[in-house]
Design a protein around this motif. Structure first.
Motif, short mmCIF file in Angstrom:
data_model
loop_
_atom_site.label_atom_id
_atom_site.label_comp_id
_atom_site.label_asym_id
_atom_site.label_seq_id
_atom_site.Cartn_x
_atom_site.Cartn_y
_atom_site.Cartn_z
N LYS A 1 30.36 22.59 3.80
CA LYS A 1 30.94 21.33 3.33
C LYS A 1 31.90 21.57 2.17
O LYS A 1 32.96 20.95 2.08
N LYS A 2 31.50 22.49 1.27
CA LYS A 2 32.33 22.82 0.11
C LYS A 2 33.67 23.41 0.58
O LYS A 2 34.73 23.09 0.05
N ARG A 3 33.58 24.29 1.56
CA ARG A 3 34.81 24.90 2.09
C ARG A 3 35.71 23.84 2.69
O ARG A 3 36.92 23.82 2.43
N HIS A 4 35.13 22.95 3.46
CA HIS A 4 35.92 21.89 4.08
C HIS A 4 36.61 21.05 3.02
O HIS A 4 37.79 20.73 3.14
N GLN A 5 35.88 20.71 1.99
CA GLN A 5 36.47 19.94 0.89
C GLN A 5 37.65 20.66 0.29
O GLN A 5 38.71 20.08 0.05
N ARG B 1 38.80 29.96 10.55
CA ARG B 1 39.29 29.47 11.84
C ARG B 1 38.36 28.40 12.39
O ARG B 1 38.80 27.36 12.89
N ARG B 2 37.08 28.67 12.30
CA ARG B 2 36.10 27.70 12.80
C ARG B 2 36.19 26.40 12.01
O ARG B 2 36.16 25.30 12.56
N ASP B 3 36.31 26.53 10.68
CA ASP B 3 36.45 25.35 9.84
C ASP B 3 37.65 24.52 10.27
O ASP B 3 37.56 23.30 10.43
N LEU B 4 38.77 25.20 10.44
CA LEU B 4 39.99 24.49 10.80
C LEU B 4 39.83 23.77 12.14
O LEU B 4 40.27 22.64 12.31
N SER B 5 39.19 24.45 13.09
CA SER B 5 38.95 23.82 14.39
C SER B 5 38.13 22.54 14.23
O SER B 5 38.45 21.50 14.80
N GLN B 6 37.06 22.65 13.44
CA GLN B 6 36.19 21.49 13.23
C GLN B 6 36.95 20.35 12.55
O GLN B 6 36.85 19.19 12.96
N LEU B 7 37.69 20.70 11.51
CA LEU B 7 38.41 19.67 10.77
C LEU B 7 39.50 19.04 11.63
O LEU B 7 39.80 17.86 11.48
N GLU B 8 40.07 19.85 12.50
CA GLU B 8 41.08 19.29 13.40
C GLU B 8 40.43 18.31 14.38
O GLU B 8 40.95 17.22 14.62
N GLU B 9 39.29 18.71 14.92
CA GLU B 9 38.60 17.84 15.87
C GLU B 9 38.19 16.52 15.22
O GLU B 9 38.20 15.48 15.85
N VAL C 1 28.14 18.86 -3.39
CA VAL C 1 27.21 19.67 -2.60
C VAL C 1 26.49 20.67 -3.50
O VAL C 1 27.05 21.17 -4.47
N VAL C 2 25.24 20.95 -3.18
CA VAL C 2 24.46 21.91 -3.96
C VAL C 2 23.81 22.91 -3.01
O VAL C 2 23.27 22.53 -1.97
N LYS C 3 23.88 24.18 -3.40
CA LYS C 3 23.27 25.23 -2.58
C LYS C 3 21.78 25.33 -2.83
O LYS C 3 21.31 25.13 -3.95
N MET C 4 21.08 25.67 -1.78
CA MET C 4 19.65 25.93 -1.89
C MET C 4 19.36 26.93 -3.00
O MET C 4 18.49 26.73 -3.84
N GLN C 5 20.11 28.02 -2.99
CA GLN C 5 19.93 29.09 -3.97
C GLN C 5 20.01 28.57 -5.40
O GLN C 5 19.20 28.92 -6.26
N ARG D 1 20.68 16.50 3.91
CA ARG D 1 20.55 17.96 3.99
C ARG D 1 21.69 18.51 4.81
O ARG D 1 22.12 17.91 5.79
N VAL D 2 22.18 19.66 4.40
CA VAL D 2 23.14 20.40 5.21
C VAL D 2 22.65 21.84 5.25
O VAL D 2 21.80 22.23 4.44
#
Lengths: 248, 248
Positions: A4-8, A37-45, B19-23, B51-52
């Motif tokens: 989620k953080k990456r997507h943000q 790449r996976r993130d971008l695909s998801q965000l595009e979808e 967002v907060v990490k488990m760690q 949860r994520v």
DNA sequence: CGTAAAATGAACGTTTTTTATAGAAATAAA
DNA sequence: TTTATTTCTATAAAAAACGTTCATTTTACG
């Protein structure tokens, strides 16, 4: 770093720059290329961005349109004058169409004592009308994020079952030869339909909209009366094409 | 560290960061991973966070923060359990109908990462879906004040142009012989129409709705699957008429 | 005290996510 | 055009995170 953080972060990068390179995102996140790449695909979808060779690009309409909140506190005084003038035209028993927009929103408080029925394609207007306990019908259709309005083909279809005594519309551009224009074609379709279904239509604009041309054509000037706070000198050239009401 | 104290700390972390990490939580609290997992599960059920994979994220639906120190509202907890069970049934690419109601509203936060299109007849749901940037269509119709939903003949007509992979409905009464019932005939019409247009329909109810009969008949039990937190003993008599999913 | 209930942490098999890699496609250079 | 380079997709292996179970510890209460 969490998904989620990456997507943000990716969306933030895209908010600043229109295009972002894959390499930039990999560096900023510390994740592998595959993951991005996976993130971008998801965000595009999910419709948040568009992938391009080498990275991603922002997905909001290229036609620039200030967001709802930005618009709302500019020219508050003018809006209220226009709204008041518009409300004065509404009589008991009328069926009224109110288009999406901050000026039309400003009309609602003036309607409280009137025995009318309102139809709208705007979510904020529907909420406000509800609050003021005014009988309301909402046009169905696709919900557009930037204006919180219902637009598109379905909205047009949904409107066709109604007839209005009077319609009040916001507009982005008013021009002597190009007529009434607005950025989004799907919104233009809805406005055009409202004008078709109303016995009489009014376009509510402050002076900044005069002599402007936006992307999509809605109707020629003669299709509606203009209500504005602009001076008579500014509106003189419009008077030969259609009726102009000075709200000042 | 006391359970309460840990929960408080987790929510504080989430108030600062989206967002907060488990760690991070494990380090901050000194508790084991197992314990934090349990904490997150509990806080999610109570509706305080989502949860994520890898941690947790703030829950936007929650407008006001009820004090977590008090035992959280039993119905809120149940609503979230039901909502989560419902969301688990939704897959990418689906067209989903969400009826008006607080339980269906609770589904929305769980939809954020799914690539779906939602149709609804509820104003609050439309607003929330907008906030979560989920592609949305709104059914047109008469705006009913008490439920902020679009109902009546026009709403039915507006819906007929859509088809749904799955529909989720709230309901006021569920009864072995009388089937699904709701107080307002115009809302009943909308619910009935949604069931007709969906390949599969689910009725979301907490245990207080079971064995109740309301004014307007919507459909017989076999028309939809029931998702509820009620115990298996309570739902046993319904299982012979239709499928029952236990959300607990 | 002593017992029952609740909470905790470690272990373990399963699922999800990430990374690496190889071949195809697209772009740039020769 | 042909060739080289980069970027893409698909897939399989590795790593991380997950839920579940269960023995142990802590807390609650008679």
């Amino acid at each position: 770093m969490l998904t989620k953080k990456r997507h943000q972060l990716i969306l933030e990068l895209l908010a600043r720059e229109e295009v972002v390179k894959m390499q930039t995102i990999v560096e900023q996140t510390g994740a592998s290329e595959s993951t991005i790449r996976r993130d971008l695909s998801q965000l595009e979808e999910a419709g948040h961005l568009r992938r391009v060779h080498g990275g991603a690009t922002a997905n909001h309409m290229q036609i620039d349109e200030p967001s709802y909140i930005e618009k709302s506190d500019r020219f508050v005084e003018e809006k209220n004058q226009i709204a008041r003038a518009a409300a004065d035209l509404i009589e008991d028993g009328m069926y009224v169409y109110l288009d999406a927009g901050t000026t039309t929103l400003a009309i609602v408080p003036y309607l409280e004592q009137k025995a009318i029925t309102v139809v709208t394609n705007s979510l904020p207007l529907a909420n406000t009308l509800l609050y003021h306990r005014i009988p309301t019908f909402v046009v169905g259709g696709q919900l557009k994020h930037s204006t919180q309005a219902l637009v598109g083909y379905n909205a047009r279809e949904g409107m066709l079952i109604y007839h209005f005594d009077v319609a009040f519309l916001g507009m982005n551009g008013v021009h002597p030869t190009q007529g009434f224009t607005t950025p989004d074609p799907e919104e233009a379709l809805v406005k055009k339909t409202a004008i078709e279904l109303a016995k009489k239509s009014y376009v509510l604009v402050d002076e900044t909209k005069l002599d402007e041309i936006s992307f999509s054509r809605v109707a020629p000037l003669r299709a509606a009366t203009i209500i504005t706070t602009a001076s008579n000198e500014q509106t003189a050239k419009y008077s030969q094409y259609t009726e102009v009401v000075n709200a000042k």
